[in-house]
Scaffold this motif. Structure first.
Motif, PDB file in Angstrom:
ATOM      1  N   UNK A  57       3.943  27.719  13.870  1.00  0.00           N
ATOM      2  CA  UNK A  57       3.942  27.168  12.522  1.00  0.00           C
ATOM      3  C   UNK A  57       3.051  28.025  11.630  1.00  0.00           C
ATOM      4  N   UNK A  58       3.387  28.057  10.333  1.00  0.00           N
ATOM      5  CA  UNK A  58       2.660  28.869   9.352  1.00  0.00           C
ATOM      6  C   UNK A  58       2.238  27.960   8.207  1.00  0.00           C
ATOM      7  N   UNK A  59       0.980  28.063   7.814  1.00  0.00           N
ATOM      8  CA  UNK A  59       0.444  27.270   6.715  1.00  0.00           C
ATOM      9  C   UNK A  59       1.098  27.677   5.399  1.00  0.00           C
ATOM     10  N   UNK A  60       1.450  26.682   4.583  1.00  0.00           N
ATOM     11  CA  UNK A  60       2.044  26.968   3.271  1.00  0.00           C
ATOM     12  C   UNK A  60       1.032  27.602   2.332  1.00  0.00           C
ATOM     13  N   UNK A  61      -0.226  27.211   2.423  1.00  0.00           N
ATOM     14  CA  UNK A  61      -1.224  27.649   1.461  1.00  0.00           C
ATOM     15  C   UNK A  61      -1.867  28.984   1.809  1.00  0.00           C
ATOM     16  N   UNK A  62      -2.304  29.138   3.050  1.00  0.00           N
ATOM     17  CA  UNK A  62      -3.074  30.329   3.418  1.00  0.00           C
ATOM     18  C   UNK A  62      -2.305  31.318   4.278  1.00  0.00           C
ATOM     19  N   UNK A  63      -1.168  30.917   4.819  1.00  0.00           N
ATOM     20  CA  UNK A  63      -0.416  31.817   5.683  1.00  0.00           C
ATOM     21  C   UNK A  63      -0.949  31.891   7.102  1.00  0.00           C
ATOM     22  N   UNK A  64      -1.852  30.966   7.445  1.00  0.00           N
ATOM     23  CA  UNK A  64      -2.435  30.923   8.784  1.00  0.00           C
ATOM     24  C   UNK A  64      -1.355  30.572   9.809  1.00  0.00           C
ATOM     25  N   UNK A  65      -1.357  31.241  10.952  1.00  0.00           N
ATOM     26  CA  UNK A  65      -0.354  31.032  11.993  1.00  0.00           C
ATOM     27  C   UNK A  65      -0.983  30.265  13.148  1.00  0.00           C
ATOM     28  N   UNK A  66      -0.272  29.253  13.642  1.00  0.00           N
ATOM     29  CA  UNK A  66      -0.714  28.495  14.816  1.00  0.00           C
ATOM     30  C   UNK A  66       0.429  28.386  15.796  1.00  0.00           C
ATOM     31  N   UNK A  67       0.082  28.361  17.071  1.00  0.00           N
ATOM     32  CA  UNK A  67       1.064  28.188  18.131  1.00  0.00           C
ATOM     33  C   UNK A  67       0.782  26.866  18.834  1.00  0.00           C
ATOM     34  N   UNK A  68       1.771  25.988  18.862  1.00  0.00           N
ATOM     35  CA  UNK A  68       1.610  24.681  19.476  1.00  0.00           C
ATOM     36  C   UNK A  68       2.524  24.568  20.677  1.00  0.00           C
ATOM     37  N   UNK A  69       2.005  24.023  21.761  1.00  0.00           N
ATOM     38  CA  UNK A  69       2.841  23.731  22.919  1.00  0.00           C
ATOM     39  C   UNK A  69       3.364  22.319  22.789  1.00  0.00           C
ATOM     40  N   UNK A  70       4.651  22.132  23.080  1.00  0.00           N
ATOM     41  CA  UNK A  70       5.246  20.803  23.036  1.00  0.00           C
ATOM     42  C   UNK A  70       4.673  19.952  24.139  1.00  0.00           C
ATOM     43  N   UNK A  71       4.251  18.728  23.812  1.00  0.00           N
ATOM     44  CA  UNK A  71       3.760  17.778  24.794  1.00  0.00           C
ATOM     45  C   UNK A  71       2.354  18.069  25.290  1.00  0.00           C
ATOM     46  N   UNK A  72       1.689  19.058  24.730  1.00  0.00           N
ATOM     47  CA  UNK A  72       0.339  19.392  25.192  1.00  0.00           C
ATOM     48  C   UNK A  72      -0.712  18.647  24.394  1.00  0.00           C
TER      49      UNK A  72
END
Length: 52
Positions: A37-52
């Motif tokens: 996912x990417x932040x709309x405001x700052x462009x920060x990128x995060x990776x999320x694991x499903x169910x974690x």
């Protein structure tokens, strides 16, 4: 970077489970195990694991 899209209802629930605001994020990639996912405001990128 791939095309950014608005999260689906299922993706929104997973983002909110991670204590983030789903309306502040775009989904770059989702393969069922990992969601990028990417932040709309700052462009920060995060990776999320499903169910974690």
């Amino acid at each position: 970077m791939k095309q950014l899209k608005k999260p689906t209802r299922k993706q929104k629930s997973e983002i909110s489970r991670q204590k983030l605001k789903p309306n502040s994020w775009f989904v770059e990639r989702d393969d069922g195990q990992l969601m990028v996912i990417v932040s709309k405001e700052k462009g920060q990128v995060r990776r999320l694991r499903w169910g974690a």
